[in-house]
Scaffold this motif. Structure first.
Motif: not given
Length: 626
Positions: A481-488, A539-545, A606-612, A622-626
């Motif tokens: 999960y890259k950067l999100f894995g580090l957050i976890a 999944e939401d990224l693949r749906r185009g969000l 994890t939500r707080a760190m993602a928001e930060m 433009s994109k997420l490291s996930i």
């Protein structure tokens, strides 16, 4: 700009700071020490005794602390466990019988942490070690005390039935009642058989006497009851001491094992466990002359005992007791409203109250004495035939009168005991009576410190395996999960800090090996929650969000699933705690706390760190490291 509420950031920060602060004391392991207390409850350790002990330790070449007074006890820190064991023997030999020397563990937490109430969490015997006692139940005293009680019951039964007798005596497990003629003996058989149903009556012979013997079945039942009653009473005494995760269990036919993990006051525990303290209420006979009292030769049916605190005063008491300590159902320490002296307020059960009422009703105006009976067990070093130093158990029984008062009116189930020296003695007597009188004296035949019960190597291997598993999880999350894995991973470490902090904050919470298993389980569950959230975001990224929308939708859609899964596990933890005992309850508590903290860190952390990271800038990522 992020729309995530700021109060959640502050909540997360406050939780990490507070729990981290209260988790810090766990980095300071306890040091081995010896604890010295006076053998009399409430008495302090004198400066002379302190200097003698420290001097003896210096002469033996042992490294030690200066000694500190904790309550009424002296605590001397030692360098290691081997020095602690040697110091205990040296201190005991130096001070003699007036002091109790016990093994203990001294806290090394810095003072600034102590001032805010921070302390290490309680560790069970399998992790921390503690004090181990092996107690021997005196079975001969069980039979002797029970036969003496039946002797009194036989006399009272014959008086109530109006049957005159010459003598009632006990020899071992045999009770013999002698009468003037065969008619009286025949008339006594029915009431005695009904009152003493545990004794087998021998067939009638030519002589006017009744012989009753204790059969083997009743003897075994009596001995089993004595051990079980002692185990129950000792368990209550340990609970009164406030020891968490204590083990009190039967071993063999006549022994009881008591394990006290991380005991804070080993000297008090040893004194209370090794004492058989009970009371007997007897009528006083003032007709005995002073010369007869000084001679020590008591007339038939009477016994002489010293009066506590009044040297030279002897009191003559009837052999038969009105009520005994095993009939006490409640005892509380209080103070006399007139003179402020300590007292113990006693409540008897129905049988004791009925007998007290009947005897005192017939003896209004006569004195009644309170006889205190105490059995102490001590360990002394002696030299055996081979010249080796070994422990020898010695037991001593003290009997003395603590109170004599005139019966002003008929007494019932409630009354008070006075004549005690200080509040500490009154409090300890109330504790022993309230916890339950021991059915038989016990002797401490073994006392030792206990290391981790699974062995240091096994615990080290277990911790290594846990660290290895945790490391693999962290690496997997980072790669997948890259950067999100580090957050976890950061949230996972924060989760461990919060669990340790909460466990340290809860009074009575104890960490054991099953508790560590609960932590490992919650770590896996916390990672599982993060996996659900991150897969939703993908999944939401693949749906185009957009990335921000994917983060919001991912956390919102995964929340219900995570909540449902964790609620079912919480229900299991509650059931385990309610139905289980000992280590099972410890596992349930750790699991319950771990589930709540893992949900907190997985959802809010994890939500707080993602928001930060992704929600602070004015421009959307433009994109997420996930």
């Amino acid at each position: 700009m992020t729309r995530y509420p700021r109060w959640k950031f502050f909540l997360l920060l406050a939780a990490l700071v507070v729990c981290g602060l209260y988790a810090l004391p766990n980095l300071y392991p306890d040091a081995p020490a010896i604890q010295i207390s006076h053998s009399e409850a409430g008495a302090e350790v004198s400066d002379v005794a302190r200097q003698r002990v420290l001097g003896a330790l210096d002469d033996a070449g042992l490294s030690h602390g200066d000694g500190e007074i904790v309550g009424n006890s002296l605590l001397v820190r030692m360098g290691d466990t081997e020095a602690q064991l040697r110091a205990k023997d040296i201190a005991a030999a130096t001070l003699g019988d007036n002091y109790v020397v016990a093994l203990n563990l001294a806290a090394t937490t810095p003072q600034w942490l102590r001032e805010i109430g921070a302390s290490p969490m309680n560790l069970g015997l399998d992790l921390r070690g503690g004090v181990h006692f092996l107690l021997q139940v005196d079975m001969d005293s069980v039979v002797k005390s029970r036969m003496e009680a039946w002797e009194g019951t036989a006399k009272l039964t014959l008086r109530d039935a109006g049957v005159r007798y010459r003598a009632v005596s006990v020899d071992g497990t045999t009770l013999t009642a002698t009468f003037a003629d065969q008619v009286a003996a025949d008339a006594a058989r029915a009431p005695l058989r009904q009152a003493l149903d545990k004794l087998a009556m021998q067939p009638a012979g030519d002589s006017p006497k009744i012989v009753m013997t204790l059969n083997e079945t009743a003897l075994k039942e009596m001995q089993d009851y004595a051990v079980d009653q002692n185990r129950t009473a000792l368990n209550k005494r340990v609970n009164e001491l406030g020891v968490a995760e204590a083990v009190v269990q039967r071993q063999g036919a006549d022994r009881i094992v008591v394990q006290l993990p991380g005991i804070q006051d080993a000297a008090t525990a040893r004194r209370i466990l090794g004492r058989t303290a009970t009371l007997e209420f007897r009528l006083v006979d003032n007709s005995v002359s002073s010369a007869r009292l000084r001679s020590g030769m008591a007339p038939p049916g009477l016994e002489f005992f010293p009066f506590k605190g009044q040297e030279g005063r002897i009191v003559a008491l009837n052999k038969s007791s009105i009520a005994t300590g095993d009939q006490v159902i409640d005892a509380k320490m209080g103070f006399d409203q007139q003179n402020g002296q300590p007292e113990v307020n006693v409540t008897l059960d129905s049988d004791g109250a009925r007998r007290m009422q009947r005897v005192t009703g017939k003896n209004v105006g006569n004195p009644m004495g309170v006889l205190f009976i105490e059995t102490k067990t001590d360990v002394k070093k002696v030299i055996d035939e081979d010249g080796n130093s070994v422990d020898q158990m010695t037991s001593s029984t003290d009997k003395y009168v603590i109170n004599v008062a005139t019966i002003q009116s008929t007494l019932g189930s409630r009354f008070r005991i006075t004549g005690l020296d200080n509040p500490a003695e009154a409090s300890e007597l109330a504790l022993l009576l309230r916890a339950g009188s021991l059915a038989a004296p016990v002797s401490i035949v073994e006392e030792r410190t206990v290391g981790p019960s699974l062995g240091a190597e096994n615990i080290e291997a277990g911790l290594k395996s846990m660290a290895l598993g945790l490391s693999l999880v962290l690496v997997f999350m980072m790669i997948w999960y890259k950067l999100f894995g580090l957050i976890a991973n950061v949230a996972l470490l924060g989760n461990l800090v919060i669990i340790v902090g909460v466990m340290s904050l809860i009074p009575g919470a104890t960490m054991t090996l099953p508790g560590i298993a609960g932590i490992v389980l919650t770590v896996g569950m916390a990672v599982d929650a993060n996996v659900l959230i991150f897969e939703r975001i993908r999944e939401d990224l693949r749906r185009g969000l957009s990335p921000r929308q994917a983060i919001e939708e991912g956390y919102a859609r995964a929340f219900t699933t995570i909540l449902d899964a964790n609620i079912t596990t919480l229900i299991v933890a509650v059931i385990l705690f309610a139905a289980g005992t000992g280590s099972v309850q410890g596992f349930a508590v750790t699991l319950f706390i771990g589930i709540l903290t893992s949900m907190f860190t997985a959802i809010i952390g994890t939500r707080a760190m993602a928001e930060m990271i992704y929600g602070r800038g004015a421009r959307a990522p433009s994109k997420l490291s996930i």
